[in-house]
Motif scaffolding. Sequence first.
Motif, PDB file in Angstrom:
ATOM      1  N   LEU A 103       0.830  -1.206   0.000  1.00 57.28           N
ATOM      2  CA  LEU A 103       0.000   0.000   0.000  1.00 57.28           C
ATOM      3  C   LEU A 103       0.862   1.254   0.000  1.00 57.28           C
ATOM      4  O   LEU A 103       0.629   2.180  -0.792  1.00 57.28           O
ATOM      5  CB  LEU A 103      -0.939  -0.005   1.208  1.00 57.28           C
ATOM      6  N   PHE A 104       1.872   1.285   0.865  1.00 53.89           N
ATOM      7  CA  PHE A 104       2.700   2.495   0.959  1.00 53.89           C
ATOM      8  C   PHE A 104       3.703   2.606  -0.188  1.00 53.89           C
ATOM      9  O   PHE A 104       4.200   3.702  -0.474  1.00 53.89           O
ATOM     10  CB  PHE A 104       3.419   2.552   2.312  1.00 53.89           C
ATOM     11  N   LEU A 105       3.983   1.478  -0.838  1.00 57.62           N
ATOM     12  CA  LEU A 105       4.894   1.542  -1.984  1.00 57.62           C
ATOM     13  C   LEU A 105       4.265   2.239  -3.186  1.00 57.62           C
ATOM     14  O   LEU A 105       4.960   2.549  -4.157  1.00 57.62           O
ATOM     15  CB  LEU A 105       5.337   0.130  -2.391  1.00 57.62           C
ATOM     16  N   HIS A 106       2.960   2.508  -3.148  1.00 59.87           N
ATOM     17  CA  HIS A 106       2.312   3.252  -4.229  1.00 59.87           C
ATOM     18  C   HIS A 106       2.697   4.739  -4.199  1.00 59.87           C
ATOM     19  O   HIS A 106       2.445   5.451  -5.173  1.00 59.87           O
ATOM     20  CB  HIS A 106       0.785   3.150  -4.111  1.00 59.87           C
ATOM     21  N   PHE A 107       3.320   5.200  -3.094  1.00 55.49           N
ATOM     22  CA  PHE A 107       3.556   6.635  -2.904  1.00 55.49           C
ATOM     23  C   PHE A 107       5.050   6.940  -2.892  1.00 55.49           C
ATOM     24  O   PHE A 107       5.848   6.169  -2.361  1.00 55.49           O
ATOM     25  CB  PHE A 107       2.936   7.107  -1.589  1.00 55.49           C
ATOM     26  N   THR A 108       5.400   8.099  -3.449  1.00 58.58           N
ATOM     27  CA  THR A 108       6.797   8.545  -3.389  1.00 58.58           C
ATOM     28  C   THR A 108       7.133   9.087  -2.005  1.00 58.58           C
ATOM     29  O   THR A 108       8.288   9.052  -1.582  1.00 58.58           O
ATOM     30  CB  THR A 108       7.041   9.643  -4.440  1.00 58.58           C
ATOM     31  N   LEU A 131      -6.297  -4.531  -0.360  1.00 56.42           N
ATOM     32  CA  LEU A 131      -7.075  -5.571  -1.030  1.00 56.42           C
ATOM     33  C   LEU A 131      -8.228  -4.955  -1.828  1.00 56.42           C
ATOM     34  O   LEU A 131      -8.470  -5.333  -2.981  1.00 56.42           O
ATOM     35  CB  LEU A 131      -7.619  -6.557   0.015  1.00 56.42           C
ATOM     36  N   LEU A 132      -8.923  -3.994  -1.225  1.00 63.35           N
ATOM     37  CA  LEU A 132     -10.026  -3.333  -1.923  1.00 63.35           C
ATOM     38  C   LEU A 132      -9.525  -2.542  -3.132  1.00 63.35           C
ATOM     39  O   LEU A 132     -10.155  -2.535  -4.196  1.00 63.35           O
ATOM     40  CB  LEU A 132     -10.767  -2.395  -0.966  1.00 63.35           C
ATOM     41  N   PHE A 133      -8.388  -1.862  -2.955  1.00 62.20           N
ATOM     42  CA  PHE A 133      -7.816  -1.074  -4.047  1.00 62.20           C
ATOM     43  C   PHE A 133      -7.421  -1.970  -5.218  1.00 62.20           C
ATOM     44  O   PHE A 133      -7.750  -1.691  -6.379  1.00 62.20           O
ATOM     45  CB  PHE A 133      -6.608  -0.285  -3.536  1.00 62.20           C
ATOM     46  N   ASN A 152      -8.561  -4.911  -5.909  1.00 62.82           N
ATOM     47  CA  ASN A 152      -9.769  -5.487  -6.498  1.00 62.82           C
ATOM     48  C   ASN A 152     -10.417  -4.508  -7.468  1.00 62.82           C
ATOM     49  O   ASN A 152     -10.883  -4.896  -8.545  1.00 62.82           O
ATOM     50  CB  ASN A 152     -10.757  -5.868  -5.393  1.00 62.82           C
ATOM     51  N   TYR A 153     -10.438  -3.217  -7.102  1.00 63.95           N
ATOM     52  CA  TYR A 153     -11.031  -2.218  -8.003  1.00 63.95           C
ATOM     53  C   TYR A 153     -10.165  -2.032  -9.250  1.00 63.95           C
ATOM     54  O   TYR A 153     -10.689  -1.975 -10.374  1.00 63.95           O
ATOM     55  CB  TYR A 153     -11.192  -0.879  -7.281  1.00 63.95           C
ATOM     56  N   ILE A 154      -8.856  -1.952  -9.080  1.00 67.01           N
ATOM     57  CA  ILE A 154      -7.966  -1.750 -10.220  1.00 67.01           C
ATOM     58  C   ILE A 154      -8.061  -2.933 -11.189  1.00 67.01           C
ATOM     59  O   ILE A 154      -8.035  -2.760 -12.410  1.00 67.01           O
ATOM     60  CB  ILE A 154      -6.514  -1.537  -9.748  1.00 67.01           C
ATOM     61  N   ARG A 155      -8.201  -4.142 -10.637  1.00 67.62           N
ATOM     62  CA  ARG A 155      -8.329  -5.328 -11.494  1.00 67.62           C
ATOM     63  C   ARG A 155      -9.627  -5.300 -12.303  1.00 67.62           C
ATOM     64  O   ARG A 155      -9.702  -5.903 -13.378  1.00 67.62           O
ATOM     65  CB  ARG A 155      -8.273  -6.594 -10.635  1.00 67.62           C
ATOM     66  N   SER A 156     -10.657  -4.614 -11.774  1.00 69.95           N
ATOM     67  CA  SER A 156     -11.908  -4.522 -12.526  1.00 69.95           C
ATOM     68  C   SER A 156     -11.742  -3.668 -13.785  1.00 69.95           C
ATOM     69  O   SER A 156     -12.510  -3.805 -14.732  1.00 69.95           O
ATOM     70  CB  SER A 156     -13.007  -3.932 -11.641  1.00 69.95           C
ATOM     71  N   THR A 157     -10.746  -2.788 -13.794  1.00 70.05           N
ATOM     72  CA  THR A 157     -10.466  -1.960 -14.971  1.00 70.05           C
ATOM     73  C   THR A 157      -9.281  -2.489 -15.770  1.00 70.05           C
ATOM     74  O   THR A 157      -9.152  -2.209 -16.956  1.00 70.05           O
ATOM     75  CB  THR A 157     -10.164  -0.512 -14.546  1.00 70.05           C
ATOM     76  N   ASN A 158      -8.399  -3.258 -15.101  1.00 68.92           N
ATOM     77  CA  ASN A 158      -7.222  -3.822 -15.760  1.00 68.92           C
ATOM     78  C   ASN A 158      -6.986  -5.239 -15.236  1.00 68.92           C
ATOM     79  O   ASN A 158      -6.279  -5.435 -14.244  1.00 68.92           O
ATOM     80  CB  ASN A 158      -5.994  -2.948 -15.499  1.00 68.92           C
ATOM     81  N   PRO A 159      -7.578  -6.244 -15.882  1.00 70.21           N
ATOM     82  CA  PRO A 159      -7.499  -7.626 -15.378  1.00 70.21           C
ATOM     83  C   PRO A 159      -6.087  -8.203 -15.355  1.00 70.21           C
ATOM     84  O   PRO A 159      -5.875  -9.268 -14.758  1.00 70.21           O
ATOM     85  CB  PRO A 159      -8.394  -8.408 -16.367  1.00 70.21           C
ATOM     86  N   THR A 160      -5.120  -7.551 -15.967  1.00 71.14           N
ATOM     87  CA  THR A 160      -3.760  -8.092 -15.991  1.00 71.14           C
ATOM     88  C   THR A 160      -3.027  -7.873 -14.663  1.00 71.14           C
ATOM     89  O   THR A 160      -1.963  -8.457 -14.449  1.00 71.14           O
ATOM     90  CB  THR A 160      -2.952  -7.443 -17.120  1.00 71.14           C
TER      91      THR A 160
END
Length: 459
Positions: A92-97, A152-154, A156-164
Amino acid sequence: MANQETFSSQQRIRSQLLESLEKKITSNEDNFEGLKTYKQNWSSFIYRIPVETRKVDERAYTPSVVSIGPLHRGSEHLKAMEEDKLSYMQYLFLHFTDAAERLERCVDAMFDNESYARTWYAELKIRVDNAESARVKFAEMMLIDGCFILELLFKNYIRSTNPTIRDPILDNYSMTAAVRHDLMRLENQIPFFVLDTLFNLTVASLLKDYEISLKGCIFLFFGGMIGLQRIPNPNPVNPIHILDLLHRCYWPSGDLNYPSATSQSKFEYSATQLDLAGVKFKAAVSEINNLFKVNFRIDHSCFHVFTSGCFEIPPFSITSSTEPFLRNLIAMEEFYFDGRFRYFTSHAFLMDKLINTAKDVDLLVQAGVIRNYLGSSEEVAHLYNNICNNVYVGGFHFNEPCNQVTDYCNLFWPRCVARLNRDYFGNPWTGLSVFAAIFIFVLSSLQTIYAILAYYGKN
Protein backbone atom coordinates in the motif's frame (compact mmCIF):
# COMPACT_ATOMS: atom_id res chain seq x y z
CA MET A 1 11.72 -3.42 -7.45
CA ALA A 2 12.95 0.16 -7.20
CA ASN A 3 10.08 1.06 -4.98
CA GLN A 4 10.76 -1.92 -2.74
CA GLU A 5 14.21 -0.56 -2.01
CA THR A 6 12.49 2.36 -0.25
CA PHE A 7 11.28 -0.13 2.30
CA SER A 8 13.87 -2.83 2.26
CA SER A 9 11.96 -5.26 4.43
CA GLN A 10 8.78 -5.80 6.36
CA GLN A 11 10.74 -5.55 9.60
CA ARG A 12 11.83 -2.02 8.74
CA ILE A 13 8.21 -0.93 8.38
CA ARG A 14 7.34 -2.60 11.67
CA SER A 15 10.20 -0.96 13.54
CA GLN A 16 9.38 2.44 12.04
CA LEU A 17 5.76 2.01 13.13
CA LEU A 18 6.73 1.15 16.70
CA GLU A 19 9.26 3.99 16.86
CA SER A 20 6.60 6.48 15.75
CA LEU A 21 4.13 5.16 18.29
CA GLU A 22 6.65 5.37 21.12
CA LYS A 23 7.09 9.06 20.40
CA LYS A 24 3.39 9.56 20.92
CA ILE A 25 3.16 7.48 24.09
CA THR A 26 4.38 10.36 26.27
CA SER A 27 0.99 12.05 25.83
CA ASN A 28 -2.09 10.47 27.43
CA GLU A 29 -4.57 12.91 25.90
CA ASP A 30 -7.17 11.35 23.64
CA ASN A 31 -7.83 13.24 20.46
CA PHE A 32 -11.48 13.05 19.43
CA GLU A 33 -11.40 15.84 16.84
CA GLY A 34 -12.87 14.87 13.52
CA LEU A 35 -14.94 12.08 15.03
CA LYS A 36 -18.16 14.01 15.71
CA THR A 37 -19.74 12.30 12.71
CA TYR A 38 -19.34 8.97 14.45
CA LYS A 39 -20.26 10.14 17.93
CA GLN A 40 -23.73 8.65 17.72
CA ASN A 41 -22.11 5.21 17.50
CA TRP A 42 -20.45 5.62 20.92
CA SER A 43 -22.69 2.91 22.41
CA SER A 44 -22.30 0.53 19.44
CA PHE A 45 -19.83 -2.25 20.04
CA ILE A 46 -18.31 -5.32 18.43
CA TYR A 47 -19.27 -8.38 20.47
CA ARG A 48 -18.50 -12.05 20.61
CA ILE A 49 -21.34 -14.31 19.48
CA PRO A 50 -23.11 -15.95 22.48
CA VAL A 51 -22.10 -19.56 23.13
CA GLU A 52 -25.56 -21.01 22.47
CA THR A 53 -25.81 -19.25 19.12
CA ARG A 54 -22.27 -20.28 18.18
CA LYS A 55 -23.02 -23.94 18.90
CA VAL A 56 -25.53 -24.05 16.03
CA ASP A 57 -22.78 -23.40 13.46
CA GLU A 58 -19.31 -22.63 14.78
CA ARG A 59 -17.80 -22.13 11.33
CA ALA A 60 -20.22 -19.34 10.40
CA TYR A 61 -18.78 -17.01 13.05
CA THR A 62 -15.09 -18.01 13.24
CA PRO A 63 -12.60 -16.64 10.68
CA SER A 64 -10.87 -19.33 8.67
CA VAL A 65 -7.79 -17.60 7.20
CA VAL A 66 -7.38 -14.02 8.48
CA SER A 67 -8.07 -12.21 11.75
CA ILE A 68 -9.24 -8.60 11.77
CA GLY A 69 -9.39 -6.75 15.07
CA PRO A 70 -8.51 -8.11 18.52
CA LEU A 71 -11.09 -10.86 19.14
CA HIS A 72 -9.38 -13.59 17.11
CA ARG A 73 -5.87 -12.15 17.02
CA GLY A 74 -3.28 -14.76 17.94
CA SER A 75 -5.43 -17.78 17.01
CA GLU A 76 -3.09 -20.54 15.93
CA HIS A 77 -4.80 -21.29 12.59
CA LEU A 78 -4.69 -17.59 11.60
CA LYS A 79 -1.02 -16.84 12.32
CA ALA A 80 0.12 -17.72 8.80
CA MET A 81 -1.72 -14.69 7.44
CA GLU A 82 -0.03 -12.16 9.75
CA GLU A 83 3.04 -11.85 7.53
CA ASP A 84 0.81 -11.49 4.49
CA LYS A 85 -1.02 -8.59 6.15
CA LEU A 86 2.31 -6.86 6.72
CA SER A 87 3.17 -7.41 3.06
CA TYR A 88 -0.11 -5.82 1.97
CA MET A 89 0.59 -2.82 4.19
CA GLN A 90 4.01 -2.55 2.55
CA TYR A 91 2.46 -2.74 -0.93
CA LEU A 92 0.00 0.00 0.00
CA PHE A 93 2.70 2.50 0.96
CA LEU A 94 4.89 1.54 -1.98
CA HIS A 95 2.31 3.25 -4.23
CA PHE A 96 3.56 6.63 -2.90
CA THR A 97 6.80 8.55 -3.39
CA ASP A 98 6.33 10.11 0.06
CA ALA A 99 5.78 6.71 1.71
CA ALA A 100 7.62 7.52 4.96
CA GLU A 101 5.72 10.76 5.59
CA ARG A 102 2.38 9.17 4.69
CA LEU A 103 3.07 6.26 7.04
CA GLU A 104 3.89 8.73 9.81
CA ARG A 105 0.52 10.47 9.34
CA CYS A 106 -1.29 7.13 9.46
CA VAL A 107 0.55 6.18 12.63
CA ASP A 108 -0.38 9.50 14.25
CA ALA A 109 -4.02 9.06 13.30
CA MET A 110 -4.18 5.53 14.69
CA PHE A 111 -2.59 6.49 17.98
CA ASP A 112 -4.72 9.63 18.35
CA ASN A 113 -7.85 7.51 18.01
CA GLU A 114 -6.63 4.41 19.84
CA SER A 115 -8.63 4.97 23.04
CA TYR A 116 -11.81 5.75 21.11
CA ALA A 117 -11.42 2.68 18.89
CA ARG A 118 -11.09 0.50 22.00
CA THR A 119 -14.57 1.47 23.17
CA TRP A 120 -16.07 -0.18 20.08
CA TYR A 121 -15.07 -3.58 21.48
CA ALA A 122 -17.19 -4.73 24.42
CA GLU A 123 -14.39 -6.83 25.92
CA LEU A 124 -11.80 -4.06 25.70
CA LYS A 125 -14.15 -1.45 27.18
CA ILE A 126 -14.73 -3.63 30.22
CA ARG A 127 -11.04 -4.51 30.54
CA VAL A 128 -9.33 -1.16 29.97
CA ASP A 129 -5.57 -1.58 29.69
CA ASN A 130 -3.59 1.66 29.64
CA ALA A 131 -0.17 0.01 29.60
CA GLU A 132 2.11 1.56 27.02
CA SER A 133 2.81 -1.74 25.29
CA ALA A 134 -0.93 -2.54 25.07
CA ARG A 135 -1.71 0.83 23.49
CA VAL A 136 1.13 0.43 21.00
CA LYS A 137 0.00 -3.06 20.02
CA PHE A 138 -3.62 -2.02 19.61
CA ALA A 139 -2.78 0.98 17.42
CA GLU A 140 -0.38 -1.19 15.42
CA MET A 141 -3.11 -3.78 14.91
CA MET A 142 -5.58 -1.14 13.69
CA LEU A 143 -3.01 0.18 11.20
CA ILE A 144 -1.93 -3.20 9.83
CA ASP A 145 -5.45 -4.62 9.56
CA GLY A 146 -6.84 -1.42 8.06
CA CYS A 147 -4.06 -1.15 5.48
CA PHE A 148 -4.45 -4.82 4.56
CA ILE A 149 -8.16 -4.33 3.84
CA LEU A 150 -7.59 -1.11 1.90
CA GLU A 151 -4.85 -2.57 -0.29
CA LEU A 152 -7.08 -5.57 -1.03
CA LEU A 153 -10.03 -3.33 -1.92
CA PHE A 154 -7.82 -1.07 -4.05
CA LYS A 155 -6.31 -4.00 -5.98
CA ASN A 156 -9.77 -5.49 -6.50
CA TYR A 157 -11.03 -2.22 -8.00
CA ILE A 158 -7.97 -1.75 -10.22
CA ARG A 159 -8.33 -5.33 -11.49
CA SER A 160 -11.91 -4.52 -12.53
CA THR A 161 -10.47 -1.96 -14.97
CA ASN A 162 -7.22 -3.82 -15.76
CA PRO A 163 -7.50 -7.63 -15.38
CA THR A 164 -3.76 -8.09 -15.99
CA ILE A 165 -2.95 -6.79 -12.49
CA ARG A 166 -1.76 -9.71 -10.35
CA ASP A 167 -2.45 -10.26 -6.65
CA PRO A 168 -1.65 -13.30 -4.45
CA ILE A 169 -5.13 -13.37 -2.87
CA LEU A 170 -7.32 -12.20 -5.73
CA ASP A 171 -5.62 -14.59 -8.18
CA ASN A 172 -6.82 -17.51 -6.05
CA TYR A 173 -10.61 -17.86 -6.16
CA SER A 174 -10.77 -20.08 -3.05
CA MET A 175 -8.58 -17.69 -1.05
CA THR A 176 -10.61 -14.68 -2.22
CA ALA A 177 -13.84 -16.37 -1.10
CA ALA A 178 -12.33 -17.29 2.27
CA VAL A 179 -11.06 -13.75 2.91
CA ARG A 180 -14.39 -12.25 1.80
CA HIS A 181 -16.21 -14.52 4.24
CA ASP A 182 -13.82 -13.60 7.05
CA LEU A 183 -14.20 -9.86 6.47
CA MET A 184 -17.98 -10.08 6.91
CA ARG A 185 -17.94 -12.00 10.21
CA LEU A 186 -19.27 -10.01 13.15
CA GLU A 187 -16.39 -10.88 15.48
CA ASN A 188 -13.83 -10.05 12.79
CA GLN A 189 -14.42 -6.31 12.36
CA ILE A 190 -12.63 -3.02 12.97
CA PRO A 191 -14.47 0.31 13.35
CA PHE A 192 -15.44 1.84 10.03
CA PHE A 193 -13.98 5.21 11.01
CA VAL A 194 -10.55 3.53 11.17
CA LEU A 195 -10.92 2.39 7.55
CA ASP A 196 -12.32 5.77 6.56
CA THR A 197 -9.41 7.64 8.19
CA LEU A 198 -6.76 5.44 6.58
CA PHE A 199 -8.55 5.58 3.23
CA ASN A 200 -8.46 9.38 3.22
CA LEU A 201 -4.75 9.32 4.03
CA THR A 202 -3.83 6.73 1.40
CA VAL A 203 -6.11 5.19 -1.23
CA ALA A 204 -8.25 8.31 -1.73
CA SER A 205 -5.35 10.04 -3.49
CA LEU A 206 -4.75 6.97 -5.66
CA LEU A 207 -8.40 7.00 -6.76
CA LYS A 208 -8.79 10.75 -7.16
CA ASP A 209 -9.26 10.33 -10.93
CA TYR A 210 -11.94 7.66 -10.42
CA GLU A 211 -15.48 8.24 -9.23
CA ILE A 212 -15.44 5.65 -6.47
CA SER A 213 -15.46 5.93 -2.69
CA LEU A 214 -14.49 3.57 0.10
CA LYS A 215 -18.09 2.33 0.26
CA GLY A 216 -18.05 1.77 -3.51
CA CYS A 217 -14.88 -0.32 -3.23
CA ILE A 218 -16.47 -2.40 -0.47
CA PHE A 219 -19.66 -2.97 -2.48
CA LEU A 220 -17.58 -4.06 -5.46
CA PHE A 221 -15.64 -6.58 -3.38
CA PHE A 222 -18.70 -8.02 -1.63
CA GLY A 223 -21.06 -7.78 -4.61
CA GLY A 224 -23.46 -10.65 -5.16
CA MET A 225 -23.67 -11.86 -1.57
CA ILE A 226 -27.48 -11.78 -1.76
CA GLY A 227 -27.83 -11.48 -5.51
CA LEU A 228 -29.60 -8.18 -6.08
CA GLN A 229 -28.89 -6.48 -9.40
CA ARG A 230 -28.85 -3.04 -7.77
CA ILE A 231 -28.29 -1.90 -4.20
CA PRO A 232 -31.35 -0.09 -2.78
CA ASN A 233 -29.36 2.13 -0.40
CA PRO A 234 -25.84 2.63 -1.84
CA ASN A 235 -24.75 5.38 0.57
CA PRO A 236 -25.73 4.46 4.14
CA VAL A 237 -24.79 7.01 6.79
CA ASN A 238 -22.30 6.30 9.58
CA PRO A 239 -21.87 2.52 9.36
CA ILE A 240 -20.28 0.86 12.38
CA HIS A 241 -18.09 -1.54 10.39
CA ILE A 242 -18.08 -3.45 7.08
CA LEU A 243 -20.80 -5.91 8.08
CA ASP A 244 -23.01 -3.05 9.26
CA LEU A 245 -22.39 -1.24 5.96
CA LEU A 246 -23.53 -4.31 4.01
CA HIS A 247 -26.56 -4.56 6.28
CA ARG A 248 -27.57 -0.91 5.86
CA CYS A 249 -27.17 -0.92 2.09
CA TYR A 250 -30.15 -3.30 1.85
CA TRP A 251 -32.43 -1.18 4.04
CA PRO A 252 -35.54 0.00 2.20
CA SER A 253 -35.39 3.65 1.22
CA GLY A 254 -38.03 6.22 2.16
CA ASP A 255 -40.32 6.19 5.16
CA LEU A 256 -40.04 3.01 7.22
CA ASN A 257 -42.85 1.55 9.30
CA TYR A 258 -41.24 -0.14 12.25
CA PRO A 259 -43.07 -3.12 13.72
CA SER A 260 -43.49 -3.48 17.45
CA ALA A 261 -40.66 -5.37 19.10
CA THR A 262 -43.26 -7.83 20.43
CA SER A 263 -45.29 -8.17 17.22
CA GLN A 264 -45.76 -11.78 16.17
CA SER A 265 -47.37 -13.37 13.14
CA LYS A 266 -50.05 -16.06 13.06
CA PHE A 267 -48.63 -17.26 9.74
CA GLU A 268 -48.15 -21.05 9.76
CA TYR A 269 -48.31 -22.20 6.11
CA SER A 270 -45.62 -23.73 3.95
CA ALA A 271 -45.26 -22.90 0.27
CA THR A 272 -46.83 -26.19 -0.87
CA GLN A 273 -49.76 -25.74 1.53
CA LEU A 274 -50.40 -22.27 0.15
CA ASP A 275 -50.16 -23.62 -3.39
CA LEU A 276 -52.83 -26.22 -2.59
CA ALA A 277 -55.03 -23.41 -1.24
CA GLY A 278 -54.79 -21.57 -4.53
CA VAL A 279 -52.11 -19.06 -3.53
CA LYS A 280 -49.56 -18.53 -6.28
CA PHE A 281 -46.05 -17.18 -5.79
CA LYS A 282 -44.57 -14.48 -7.97
CA ALA A 283 -41.11 -12.93 -8.09
CA ALA A 284 -41.71 -9.26 -7.34
CA VAL A 285 -39.12 -7.11 -9.11
CA SER A 286 -39.08 -3.38 -8.46
CA GLU A 287 -36.85 -0.65 -9.82
CA ILE A 288 -34.88 -0.40 -6.57
CA ASN A 289 -34.70 -4.18 -5.95
CA ASN A 290 -36.08 -3.91 -2.43
CA LEU A 291 -35.42 -7.33 -0.91
CA PHE A 292 -37.99 -6.72 1.80
CA LYS A 293 -40.97 -5.52 -0.25
CA VAL A 294 -43.25 -8.53 0.30
CA ASN A 295 -46.88 -8.17 -0.78
CA PHE A 296 -50.06 -10.24 -0.96
CA ARG A 297 -52.98 -9.49 -3.22
CA ILE A 298 -56.29 -11.17 -4.10
CA ASP A 299 -57.23 -11.45 -7.78
CA HIS A 300 -60.93 -11.75 -8.72
CA SER A 301 -62.41 -13.42 -11.79
CA CYS A 302 -65.82 -14.44 -13.20
CA PHE A 303 -67.74 -11.48 -11.83
CA HIS A 304 -65.93 -11.70 -8.46
CA VAL A 305 -67.28 -15.20 -7.84
CA PHE A 306 -63.86 -16.87 -7.89
CA THR A 307 -60.71 -15.52 -6.27
CA SER A 308 -57.03 -16.42 -6.21
CA GLY A 309 -54.23 -15.17 -4.02
CA CYS A 310 -50.82 -13.97 -5.20
CA PHE A 311 -47.86 -13.84 -2.81
CA GLU A 312 -45.20 -11.50 -4.24
CA ILE A 313 -41.68 -11.97 -2.86
CA PRO A 314 -38.56 -10.27 -4.31
CA PRO A 315 -36.17 -12.79 -5.87
CA PHE A 316 -32.84 -13.57 -4.23
CA SER A 317 -29.93 -15.94 -4.75
CA ILE A 318 -28.66 -18.67 -2.46
CA THR A 319 -24.95 -19.49 -2.77
CA SER A 320 -22.26 -20.94 -0.53
CA SER A 321 -21.85 -17.43 0.94
CA THR A 322 -25.50 -17.04 1.90
CA GLU A 323 -25.59 -18.98 5.15
CA PRO A 324 -22.55 -17.42 6.91
CA PHE A 325 -23.56 -13.97 5.65
CA LEU A 326 -27.13 -14.35 6.94
CA ARG A 327 -26.04 -15.81 10.26
CA ASN A 328 -23.73 -12.89 10.97
CA LEU A 329 -26.33 -10.34 9.86
CA ILE A 330 -28.94 -11.97 12.11
CA ALA A 331 -26.50 -12.02 15.04
CA MET A 332 -25.74 -8.33 14.48
CA GLU A 333 -29.45 -7.48 14.38
CA GLU A 334 -29.89 -9.19 17.75
CA PHE A 335 -27.15 -7.05 19.28
CA TYR A 336 -27.75 -3.66 17.73
CA PHE A 337 -31.44 -3.24 17.04
CA ASP A 338 -34.55 -3.31 19.22
CA GLY A 339 -36.82 -4.77 16.54
CA ARG A 340 -36.80 -1.78 14.20
CA PHE A 341 -34.23 -2.94 11.67
CA ARG A 342 -34.38 -6.72 11.93
CA TYR A 343 -34.93 -7.10 8.23
CA PHE A 344 -32.78 -10.17 7.63
CA THR A 345 -34.08 -11.90 10.76
CA SER A 346 -37.64 -11.29 9.53
CA HIS A 347 -36.76 -12.49 6.01
CA ALA A 348 -35.12 -15.67 7.36
CA PHE A 349 -38.14 -16.27 9.62
CA LEU A 350 -40.51 -15.89 6.64
CA MET A 351 -38.47 -18.33 4.54
CA ASP A 352 -38.34 -20.75 7.48
CA LYS A 353 -42.14 -20.71 7.59
CA LEU A 354 -42.51 -21.16 3.83
CA ILE A 355 -39.85 -23.87 3.52
CA ASN A 356 -40.28 -27.17 5.33
CA THR A 357 -39.15 -29.64 2.67
CA ALA A 358 -37.35 -29.74 -0.66
CA LYS A 359 -40.74 -29.56 -2.41
CA ASP A 360 -41.27 -26.09 -0.94
CA VAL A 361 -37.89 -25.03 -2.29
CA ASP A 362 -38.69 -26.44 -5.74
CA LEU A 363 -41.96 -24.51 -5.79
CA LEU A 364 -40.24 -21.21 -4.94
CA VAL A 365 -37.51 -21.90 -7.50
CA GLN A 366 -40.12 -22.54 -10.21
CA ALA A 367 -41.84 -19.26 -9.26
CA GLY A 368 -38.53 -17.39 -9.67
CA VAL A 369 -38.40 -16.32 -6.02
CA ILE A 370 -35.27 -18.34 -5.24
CA ARG A 371 -32.24 -18.74 -7.49
CA ASN A 372 -30.55 -21.83 -6.10
CA TYR A 373 -26.77 -21.94 -6.70
CA LEU A 374 -26.12 -23.95 -3.56
CA GLY A 375 -26.87 -27.39 -4.93
CA SER A 376 -29.77 -29.61 -3.99
CA SER A 377 -33.10 -28.33 -2.73
CA GLU A 378 -32.57 -30.36 0.45
CA GLU A 379 -29.56 -28.18 1.33
CA VAL A 380 -31.64 -25.01 0.99
CA ALA A 381 -34.41 -26.50 3.13
CA HIS A 382 -31.86 -27.50 5.78
CA LEU A 383 -30.39 -23.99 5.74
CA TYR A 384 -33.67 -22.24 6.51
CA ASN A 385 -34.94 -24.90 8.90
CA ASN A 386 -31.94 -24.26 11.15
CA ILE A 387 -30.98 -20.63 10.64
CA CYS A 388 -33.45 -19.22 13.18
CA ASN A 389 -32.56 -21.66 15.97
CA ASN A 390 -31.88 -19.79 19.24
CA VAL A 391 -32.89 -16.52 17.54
CA TYR A 392 -35.50 -14.12 18.94
CA VAL A 393 -37.33 -12.66 15.97
CA GLY A 394 -38.63 -9.55 17.78
CA GLY A 395 -40.48 -7.19 15.45
CA PHE A 396 -41.56 -9.18 12.39
CA HIS A 397 -41.50 -6.90 9.35
CA PHE A 398 -43.86 -9.00 7.25
CA ASN A 399 -46.78 -9.19 9.65
CA GLU A 400 -49.25 -7.46 7.34
CA PRO A 401 -48.85 -9.61 4.17
CA CYS A 402 -48.52 -12.82 6.21
CA ASN A 403 -51.70 -12.08 8.17
CA GLN A 404 -53.46 -11.31 4.89
CA VAL A 405 -52.40 -14.70 3.54
CA THR A 406 -53.67 -16.41 6.71
CA ASP A 407 -57.02 -14.62 6.55
CA TYR A 408 -57.37 -15.54 2.88
CA CYS A 409 -56.63 -19.23 3.53
CA ASN A 410 -59.28 -19.27 6.27
CA LEU A 411 -61.99 -18.20 3.83
CA PHE A 412 -64.51 -20.84 2.67
CA TRP A 413 -63.48 -21.04 -1.01
CA PRO A 414 -59.69 -21.37 -0.51
CA ARG A 415 -60.31 -24.00 2.19
CA CYS A 416 -62.53 -25.96 -0.22
CA VAL A 417 -59.88 -25.72 -2.96
CA ALA A 418 -57.20 -26.85 -0.51
CA ARG A 419 -59.32 -29.82 0.61
CA LEU A 420 -60.06 -30.85 -2.97
CA ASN A 421 -56.40 -30.62 -3.90
CA ARG A 422 -55.33 -32.55 -0.84
CA ASP A 423 -57.99 -35.30 -0.93
CA TYR A 424 -58.58 -35.77 -4.66
CA PHE A 425 -55.68 -34.30 -6.57
CA GLY A 426 -52.77 -35.21 -4.30
CA ASN A 427 -51.36 -37.61 -6.91
CA PRO A 428 -51.99 -38.21 -10.64
CA TRP A 429 -53.87 -41.51 -10.19
CA THR A 430 -56.34 -40.03 -7.73
CA GLY A 431 -56.89 -37.08 -10.02
CA LEU A 432 -57.49 -39.37 -13.03
CA SER A 433 -60.00 -41.42 -11.08
CA VAL A 434 -61.86 -38.24 -10.09
CA PHE A 435 -61.96 -37.03 -13.70
CA ALA A 436 -63.11 -40.49 -14.84
CA ALA A 437 -65.90 -40.47 -12.27
CA ILE A 438 -66.95 -36.97 -13.34
CA PHE A 439 -66.85 -38.04 -17.00
CA ILE A 440 -68.99 -41.12 -16.32
CA PHE A 441 -71.40 -39.02 -14.26
CA VAL A 442 -71.75 -36.49 -17.07
CA LEU A 443 -72.32 -39.23 -19.66
CA SER A 444 -74.91 -40.91 -17.44
CA SER A 445 -76.66 -37.58 -16.89
CA LEU A 446 -76.72 -36.87 -20.62
CA GLN A 447 -78.04 -40.34 -21.34
CA THR A 448 -80.80 -39.90 -18.76
CA ILE A 449 -81.75 -36.48 -20.12
CA TYR A 450 -81.76 -37.85 -23.67
CA ALA A 451 -84.02 -40.75 -22.63
CA ILE A 452 -86.43 -38.38 -20.87
CA LEU A 453 -86.56 -36.05 -23.86
CA ALA A 454 -87.11 -39.00 -26.21
CA TYR A 455 -89.97 -40.31 -24.06
CA TYR A 456 -91.78 -36.98 -23.93
CA GLY A 457 -91.12 -36.50 -27.61
CA LYS A 458 -93.00 -39.65 -28.46
CA ASN A 459 -95.98 -38.68 -26.31
